[in-house]
Enzyme design. Structure first.
Site, PDB file in Angstrom:
ATOM      1  N   ASP A  75      -3.447  -5.883   0.025  1.00  0.00           N
ATOM      2  CA  ASP A  75      -3.808  -5.688   1.429  1.00  0.00           C
ATOM      3  C   ASP A  75      -5.178  -5.025   1.552  1.00  0.00           C
ATOM      4  O   ASP A  75      -5.670  -4.373   0.620  1.00  0.00           O
ATOM      5  CB  ASP A  75      -2.746  -4.866   2.172  1.00  0.00           C
ATOM      6  CG  ASP A  75      -2.524  -3.483   1.569  1.00  0.00           C
ATOM      7  OD1 ASP A  75      -2.489  -3.373   0.327  1.00  0.00           O
ATOM      8  OD2 ASP A  75      -2.389  -2.509   2.339  1.00  0.00           O
ATOM      9  N   GLU A 137      -0.329  -1.074   0.468  1.00  0.00           N
ATOM     10  CA  GLU A 137      -0.827   0.132  -0.184  1.00  0.00           C
ATOM     11  C   GLU A 137      -1.662   0.948   0.780  1.00  0.00           C
ATOM     12  O   GLU A 137      -1.612   2.195   0.774  1.00  0.00           O
ATOM     13  CB  GLU A 137      -1.656  -0.245  -1.421  1.00  0.00           C
ATOM     14  CG  GLU A 137      -2.079   0.941  -2.293  1.00  0.00           C
ATOM     15  CD  GLU A 137      -3.372   1.610  -1.837  1.00  0.00           C
ATOM     16  OE1 GLU A 137      -3.665   2.716  -2.317  1.00  0.00           O
ATOM     17  OE2 GLU A 137      -4.097   1.027  -1.000  1.00  0.00           O
TER      18      GLU A 137
END
Length: 388
Positions: A75, A137
């Site tokens: 991400d 994350e």
């Protein structure tokens, strides 16, 4: 100028084209990665979230026991409100730099790791190479928890882990832990012309914020210190405060979010205990006039810090791959603390680029850094062929 591996660049171009902002799915990117690995004869394990829009991925080459795990997240942070001069979700190159959202944080490393997995598939390894990719994350290492749950079941037992967050390919042995907290302050509404007859929830939140700031000052002056960090003590920070409906209404609800980033030697709950006691005190005082009053604090996210000793074998091993002499500690958090504390896998952080280029417009990774990362992973493959 040394160039990265062609395959690494090709993979990076594809990865950047997936706009995997944390609020959006990463499934299309993971489908691409899974197809890439399957094409090389590597069967990945996908760990989807509840609705299937996101997934973690784990894969191994050369066996299950021992070896090295390469870890990264898929991400990226949003580009909203940033003044980009280049397309954020297309890889562009200029002046020795590779531009695009996620080039530094951290699709550059992911691309290099994937290219290394493909190279590993065509050779015989005495010790295995593992790959772990996670989602969310950037929201606090949320996706890594289900990945860790998978690894506890035993598909692989890595001997060590390299988290490829950008460190300029320096070997980082530590980062602080993080606890995200939400304080909910409940007051009593009233017409603002009669404000003293109500209990202003924003004022309650402001009083709690003053407590947090005072505690931060004490930590800065008297708290545990670690000079390896730019900020050598544990920190508290208020990031959000929401409350109120209209100016002429005394607000009956305020929600404040704050965080603690703690040194490894500081226990988070011990640091937070005085703040919790003060919140209870604010509530009790308010209830002498307003029985409905309340101040509650809840943890909505937490991950541990990383504190790998310089003498650990993983530190010596990764330094031998990069040629580094010393070690550093980094300000940002990673899933490395989770791998270390929850799985017992010795972990360091080492990847290309700098976080100074991440999270901003025209994010970039220097081509020289990516080429050095490819060289580091080539050295890793040579060691795995010989056996750790």
């Amino acid at each position: 100028m040394t160039r990265p591996d062609t395959t690494t660049l090709e993979i990076l171009e594809r990865l950047i084209a997936f706009p995997t902002v944390s609020r959006d799915p990463n499934a299309p990117l993971m489908d691409y990665v899974a197809g890439l690995l399957r094409g090389a004869g590597i069967e990945p394990i996908l760990v989807p979230n509840a609705d299937g829009s996101k997934a973690n991925l784990f894969a191994s080459v050369g066996g299950a026991e021992g070896g090295v795990m390469l870890s990264g997240h898929t991400d990226v942070v949003p580009v909203d409100g940033q003044d980009w001069t280049r397309p954020p979700f297309a890889l562009t190159e200029g002046g020795g730099r590779l531009y695009g959202r996620g080039t530094a944080d951290m699709k550059g490393f992911v691309a290099s790791a994937l290219a290394a997995m493909l190279r590993a598939a065509g050779t015989r390894l005495a010790s295995p190479l593992h790959l772990a990719l996670s989602y969310d994350e950037e929201l606090g290492c949320l996706g890594a928890h289900s990945l860790i749950a998978l690894l506890r079941q035993g598909p692989a037992r890595p001997a060590m882990c390299i988290v490829g967050e950008p460190t300029g390919l320096n070997v980082a042995t530590g980062h602080k832990g993080k606890t995200g907290l939400r304080a909910v302050c409940k007051g009593v509404e009233a017409h603002s012309a009669l404000a003293p007859t109500g209990l202003n929830a924003l004022h309650l939140a402001a009083d709690l914020m003053a407590v947090i700031r005072a505690h931060q000052s004490r930590l800065a002056e008297e708290g545990l210190r670690d000079g390896d960090y730019d900020v050598p003590y544990s920190t508290l920070h208020v990031g959000k405060l929401n409350g109120g409906v209209a100016l002429n209404i005394v607000p009956n609800l305020a929600v404040m979010e704050f965080e603690l980033r703690n040194l490894a030697g500081d226990d988070p709950e011990t640091l937070l205990a005085p703040i919790r006691r003060s919140a209870d005190g604010l509530r009790d005082i308010a209830r002498t006039r307003f029985p409905e009053a309340d101040v509650t604090i809840e943890v909505f996210n937490a991950y541990p810090g990383l504190d790998t000793p310089d003498s650990a074998s993983v530190v010596r091993f990764v330094k031998s791959l990069t040629g580094a002499n010393g070690t550093i500690k980094v300000a940002f958090g990673t899933e490395g603390g989770l791998f270390s504390t929850e799985l017992g896998v010795p972990t360091v952080v080492c990847g290309p680029g700098s976080m100074a280029q991440g999270h901003k417009a025209d994010e970039y990774l220097e081509t020289e850094q990516l080429a050095r990362c490819d060289a580091m992973l080539d050295a890793l493959l040579e060691r795995l062929r010989a056996g750790l």
